[in-house]
Design a protein around this motif. Structure first.
Motif, PDB file in Angstrom:
ATOM      1  N   GLY A  26    -101.595  -3.778 -14.794  1.00  9.91           N
ATOM      2  CA  GLY A  26    -102.141  -3.733 -15.701  1.00  9.91           C
ATOM      3  C   GLY A  26    -101.795  -2.599 -16.988  1.00  9.91           C
ATOM      4  N   GLY A  27    -103.310  -2.201 -17.671  1.00  6.98           N
ATOM      5  CA  GLY A  27    -102.593  -1.898 -18.547  1.00  6.98           C
ATOM      6  C   GLY A  27    -103.299   0.159 -18.640  1.00  6.98           C
ATOM      7  N   PRO A  28    -103.585   0.640 -19.794  1.00  6.90           N
ATOM      8  CA  PRO A  28    -103.683   1.919 -18.918  1.00  6.90           C
ATOM      9  C   PRO A  28    -104.905   2.111 -18.616  1.00  6.90           C
ATOM     10  CG  PRO A  28    -103.659   2.076 -21.608  1.00  6.90           C
ATOM     11  CD  PRO A  28    -103.287   0.249 -20.829  1.00  6.90           C
ATOM     12  N   ASP A  29    -105.701   1.420 -18.594  1.00  9.31           N
ATOM     13  CA  ASP A  29    -107.388   1.888 -17.482  1.00  9.31           C
ATOM     14  C   ASP A  29    -106.790   1.860 -16.177  1.00  9.31           C
ATOM     15  OD1 ASP A  29    -108.570   1.565 -20.311  1.00  9.31           O
ATOM     16  OD2 ASP A  29    -109.389   0.359 -19.529  1.00  9.31           O
ATOM     17  N   GLU A  30    -105.780   0.451 -15.641  1.00  4.25           N
ATOM     18  CA  GLU A  30    -105.602   0.304 -14.716  1.00  4.25           C
ATOM     19  C   GLU A  30    -104.703   1.663 -13.885  1.00  4.25           C
ATOM     20  OE1 GLU A  30    -103.026  -2.333 -11.985  1.00  4.25           O
ATOM     21  OE2 GLU A  30    -104.299  -3.501 -12.857  1.00  4.25           O
ATOM     22  N   ALA A  31    -104.111   1.859 -15.227  1.00  5.85           N
ATOM     23  CA  ALA A  31    -103.219   3.198 -14.676  1.00  5.85           C
ATOM     24  C   ALA A  31    -104.203   4.364 -14.326  1.00  5.85           C
ATOM     25  CB  ALA A  31    -102.311   3.595 -15.553  1.00  5.85           C
ATOM     26  N   VAL A  32    -104.688   4.297 -14.925  1.00  8.42           N
ATOM     27  CA  VAL A  32    -105.200   6.023 -14.862  1.00  8.42           C
ATOM     28  C   VAL A  32    -106.531   6.088 -13.702  1.00  8.42           C
ATOM     29  CG1 VAL A  32    -107.362   7.826 -16.219  1.00  8.42           C
ATOM     30  CG2 VAL A  32    -105.570   6.331 -17.434  1.00  8.42           C
ATOM     31  N   ALA A  33    -107.084   4.511 -13.116  1.00  3.12           N
ATOM     32  CA  ALA A  33    -107.842   4.376 -12.290  1.00  3.12           C
ATOM     33  C   ALA A  33    -107.056   4.906 -11.252  1.00  3.12           C
ATOM     34  CB  ALA A  33    -108.418   3.099 -12.460  1.00  3.12           C
ATOM     35  N   PHE A  34    -105.412   4.141 -11.346  1.00  6.38           N
ATOM     36  CA  PHE A  34    -104.689   4.988  -9.834  1.00  6.38           C
ATOM     37  C   PHE A  34    -104.206   5.927  -9.932  1.00  6.38           C
ATOM     38  CE2 PHE A  34    -100.642   4.637  -8.508  1.00  6.38           C
ATOM     39  CZ  PHE A  34    -100.321   4.367  -7.124  1.00  6.38           C
ATOM     40  N   ILE A  35    -104.173   6.494 -11.069  1.00  5.33           N
ATOM     41  CA  ILE A  35    -103.695   8.688 -10.667  1.00  5.33           C
ATOM     42  C   ILE A  35    -104.969   8.644 -10.395  1.00  5.33           C
ATOM     43  CG2 ILE A  35    -103.409   9.759 -12.736  1.00  5.33           C
ATOM     44  CD1 ILE A  35    -101.416   8.238 -14.117  1.00  5.33           C
ATOM     45  N   ALA A  36    -106.141   8.351 -10.279  1.00  2.60           N
ATOM     46  CA  ALA A  36    -107.233   9.349  -9.893  1.00  2.60           C
ATOM     47  C   ALA A  36    -106.963   8.921  -8.641  1.00  2.60           C
ATOM     48  CB  ALA A  36    -108.569   8.567 -11.036  1.00  2.60           C
ATOM     49  N   GLU A  64    -109.457  14.990 -15.081  1.00  6.54           N
ATOM     50  CA  GLU A  64    -108.478  14.751 -16.589  1.00  6.54           C
ATOM     51  C   GLU A  64    -108.464  13.456 -16.856  1.00  6.54           C
ATOM     52  OE1 GLU A  64    -107.442  15.928 -18.933  1.00  6.54           O
ATOM     53  OE2 GLU A  64    -108.458  18.222 -18.381  1.00  6.54           O
ATOM     54  N   ALA A  65    -107.740  12.322 -14.728  1.00  6.38           N
ATOM     55  CA  ALA A  65    -107.787  10.544 -15.332  1.00  6.38           C
ATOM     56  C   ALA A  65    -109.597   9.955 -14.808  1.00  6.38           C
ATOM     57  CB  ALA A  65    -107.241  10.541 -14.193  1.00  6.38           C
ATOM     58  N   ALA A  66    -110.637  11.059 -14.062  1.00  7.70           N
ATOM     59  CA  ALA A  66    -111.754  10.720 -14.515  1.00  7.70           C
ATOM     60  C   ALA A  66    -112.415  10.959 -15.578  1.00  7.70           C
ATOM     61  CB  ALA A  66    -112.688  11.618 -13.055  1.00  7.70           C
ATOM     62  N   GLN A  67    -111.952  11.757 -16.883  1.00  5.90           N
ATOM     63  CA  GLN A  67    -113.056  12.113 -18.101  1.00  5.90           C
ATOM     64  C   GLN A  67    -112.349  11.290 -18.438  1.00  5.90           C
ATOM     65  OE1 GLN A  67    -115.125  14.590 -18.653  1.00  5.90           O
ATOM     66  NE2 GLN A  67    -114.657  13.801 -20.533  1.00  5.90           N
ATOM     67  N   TRP A  68    -111.236  10.829 -18.311  1.00  8.24           N
ATOM     68  CA  TRP A  68    -110.368  10.317 -19.616  1.00  8.24           C
ATOM     69  C   TRP A  68    -110.875   7.946 -19.177  1.00  8.24           C
ATOM     70  CZ3 TRP A  68    -107.634   5.328 -20.222  1.00  8.24           C
ATOM     71  CH2 TRP A  68    -106.964   4.732 -21.068  1.00  8.24           C
ATOM     72  N   LEU A  69    -111.429   8.236 -18.079  1.00  5.84           N
ATOM     73  CA  LEU A  69    -111.585   7.084 -17.773  1.00  5.84           C
ATOM     74  C   LEU A  69    -113.618   6.999 -18.779  1.00  5.84           C
ATOM     75  CD1 LEU A  69    -110.693   6.089 -14.482  1.00  5.84           C
ATOM     76  CD2 LEU A  69    -110.140   4.773 -16.134  1.00  5.84           C
ATOM     77  N   ARG A  70    -114.110   8.096 -18.223  1.00  5.28           N
ATOM     78  CA  ARG A  70    -115.404   8.105 -18.411  1.00  5.28           C
ATOM     79  C   ARG A  70    -115.413   7.851 -21.027  1.00  5.28           C
ATOM     80  NH1 ARG A  70    -115.683  11.793 -14.789  1.00  5.28           N
ATOM     81  NH2 ARG A  70    -115.380  13.391 -15.769  1.00  5.28           N
ATOM     82  N   ASN A  71    -114.235   9.025 -21.141  1.00  2.88           N
ATOM     83  CA  ASN A  71    -114.761   8.127 -22.527  1.00  2.88           C
ATOM     84  C   ASN A  71    -114.287   6.959 -23.061  1.00  2.88           C
ATOM     85  OD1 ASN A  71    -115.197  11.312 -22.760  1.00  2.88           O
ATOM     86  ND2 ASN A  71    -113.249  11.254 -23.017  1.00  2.88           N
ATOM     87  N   LYS A  72    -113.066   6.327 -22.283  1.00  6.33           N
ATOM     88  CA  LYS A  72    -112.782   5.267 -23.003  1.00  6.33           C
ATOM     89  C   LYS A  72    -113.987   4.155 -22.398  1.00  6.33           C
ATOM     90  CE  LYS A  72    -110.037   2.165 -22.651  1.00  6.33           C
ATOM     91  NZ  LYS A  72    -108.886   1.322 -24.534  1.00  6.33           N
ATOM     92  N   ARG A  73    -114.664   4.591 -21.974  1.00  3.03           N
ATOM     93  CA  ARG A  73    -116.022   2.976 -21.516  1.00  3.03           C
ATOM     94  C   ARG A  73    -117.045   3.807 -22.243  1.00  3.03           C
ATOM     95  NH1 ARG A  73    -114.864   4.381 -14.921  1.00  3.03           N
ATOM     96  NH2 ARG A  73    -113.924   3.085 -14.680  1.00  3.03           N
ATOM     97  N   ARG A  74    -117.204   4.968 -22.294  1.00  2.00           N
ATOM     98  CA  ARG A  74    -118.409   5.496 -23.471  1.00  2.00           C
ATOM     99  C   ARG A  74    -117.409   4.655 -25.047  1.00  2.00           C
ATOM    100  NH1 ARG A  74    -119.864  11.390 -23.411  1.00  2.00           N
ATOM    101  NH2 ARG A  74    -117.138  11.214 -22.597  1.00  2.00           N
ATOM    102  N   LEU A  75    -116.308   4.920 -24.957  1.00  2.00           N
ATOM    103  CA  LEU A  75    -116.606   4.301 -26.315  1.00  2.00           C
ATOM    104  C   LEU A  75    -116.389   2.388 -27.039  1.00  2.00           C
ATOM    105  CD1 LEU A  75    -113.252   6.800 -27.196  1.00  2.00           C
ATOM    106  CD2 LEU A  75    -115.058   6.694 -28.839  1.00  2.00           C
TER     107      LEU A  75
END
Length: 76
Positions: A26-36, A64-75
């Motif tokens: 998967g892409g970056p979203d999947e990677a960040v969710a996995f890391i979180a 940091e991972a959770a914040q990245w996901l929130r920012n990504k969803r907000r955008l």
């Protein structure tokens, strides 16, 4: 599971260099969710064993991972 010095797994010659089979393709979203999720679980293990500095670093990773996901969803 083979290990080499430093605790890293040795790779066989047929392994995908990007590690897509092990970590998903998967892409970056999947990677960040996995890391979180993974850092949250590792933090619990560190806490259980009294590894406070490591627990703190893992908690920061999870935040940091959770914040990245929130920012990504907000955008989006």
């Amino acid at each position: 599971m083979g290990k080499i010095a430093g605790g890293r797994r040795s790779r066989s010659s047929g392994d995908d260099p990007a590690g897509s089979d092990l970590y998903g393709s998967g892409g970056p979203d999947e990677a960040v969710a996995f890391i979180a999720e993974t850092s949250r679980e590792l933090s619990k293990i560190a806490e259980r064993h009294g590894l406070e500095t490591l627990r703190h670093l893992l908690d920061m990773t999870q935040l940091e991972a959770a914040q990245w996901l929130r920012n990504k969803r907000r955008l989006s």
